[in-house]
Design an enzyme around this catalytic site. Structure first.
Site, PDB file in Angstrom:
ATOM      1  N   CYS A   1       0.813  -1.223   0.000  1.00  0.00           N
ATOM      2  CA  CYS A   1       0.000   0.000   0.000  1.00  0.00           C
ATOM      3  C   CYS A   1       0.846   1.273   0.000  1.00  0.00           C
ATOM      4  CB  CYS A   1      -0.972   0.003   1.176  1.00  0.00           C
ATOM      5  SG  CYS A   1      -0.197   0.037   2.813  1.00  0.00           S
TER       6      CYS A   1
ATOM      7  N   HIS B   1      -2.536   0.819   7.128  1.00  0.00           N
ATOM      8  CA  HIS B   1      -2.890   0.868   5.706  1.00  0.00           C
ATOM      9  C   HIS B   1      -3.090   2.320   5.261  1.00  0.00           C
ATOM     10  CE1 HIS B   1      -4.162  -0.926   1.980  1.00  0.00           C
ATOM     11  NE2 HIS B   1      -5.360  -0.373   2.020  1.00  0.00           N
TER      12      HIS B   1
ATOM     13  N   HIS C   1      -5.924   2.036  -3.623  1.00  0.00           N
ATOM     14  CA  HIS C   1      -4.958   1.462  -2.690  1.00  0.00           C
ATOM     15  C   HIS C   1      -4.516   0.094  -3.182  1.00  0.00           C
ATOM     16  CE1 HIS C   1      -8.048  -1.227  -0.472  1.00  0.00           C
ATOM     17  NE2 HIS C   1      -8.689  -0.671  -1.487  1.00  0.00           N
TER      18      HIS C   1
END
Length: 203
Positions: A108, A161, A173
């Site tokens: 990510c 994240h 993402h």
């Protein structure tokens, strides 16, 4: 007597000449052309575009915006950064790979750093936690295209994240279960784990 007649003819000739020379200029069509010429001249001086030029460019841009927006599942809008949309589209489907940031595989934060470098020429910190520490925090309702969205698994838990906010509640993402994709902040999982949004200044 002859001289008087000649003077009258000369005067009449001048009047007629003036009338016929001026008439075309006062004709609506000629006036329109004159106005158009003046507008073109002024637009050149002021550095502005003529309406028809802007319309043609807008039509071309509209096709590209629509193409990218459709791929990303968002509504097309001219105030959205087209380079960002195009770049995100080019990364869609890239598999997830921890610790990597290439189109053969990326995690990510790797995805976010690569997109920001390509679109804005900005080098971000490599981890999501470091990114969070170096952005201007913004309210969820004030998010703009290009802002970062951060997630954690509950109060007191570390950020795990990060993604890039697009619009309409959608963000791009790299997910562990699907690679680079577009998801909605309204999905139960992301809604539950959403922590904060941040803006990278000078991008």
């Amino acid at each position: 007597m002859k001289n008087s007649i000649l003077y009258c003819l000369a005067a009449a000739s001048m009047v007629l000449s003036f009338f016929f020379e001026r008439t075309p200029a006062t004709h609506p069509t000629a006036q329109g052309a004159l106005v158009a010429q003046e507008a073109s001249f002024l637009s050149g001086l002021l550095g502005t575009e003529e309406p028809h030029t802007a319309t043609l460019r807008t039509a071309s841009d509209s096709t590209e915006y629509s193409k990218y927006a459709q791929r990303l599942g968002i509504e097309p809008s001219f105030d959205t950064n087209k380079d960002l949309l195009a770049t995100v589209v080019s990364w869609l489907g890239t598999p997830y790979r921890y610790g990597s940031n290439s189109k053969s595989g990326t995690d990510c934060s790797g995805f976010v750093t690569r997109v920001f470098k390509e679109v804005y020429g900005v080098t971000l910190q490599r981890s999501s936690r470091s990114m969070f520490a170096n952005v201007k925090h913004v309210q969820k309702d004030d998010m703009q295209t290009g802002d970062l969205v951060f997630f954690r698994r509950g109060p007191g838990q570390p950020i795990y994240h990060v993604g890039i906010y697009l619009k309409d509640g959608k963000f791009a993402h790299s997910a562990t279960n699907g690679g680079v994709m577009v998801s909605s902040l309204n999905q139960a999982y992301y809604s539950r784990n959403f922590y904060a949004a941040g803006r990278v200044e000078n991008n």
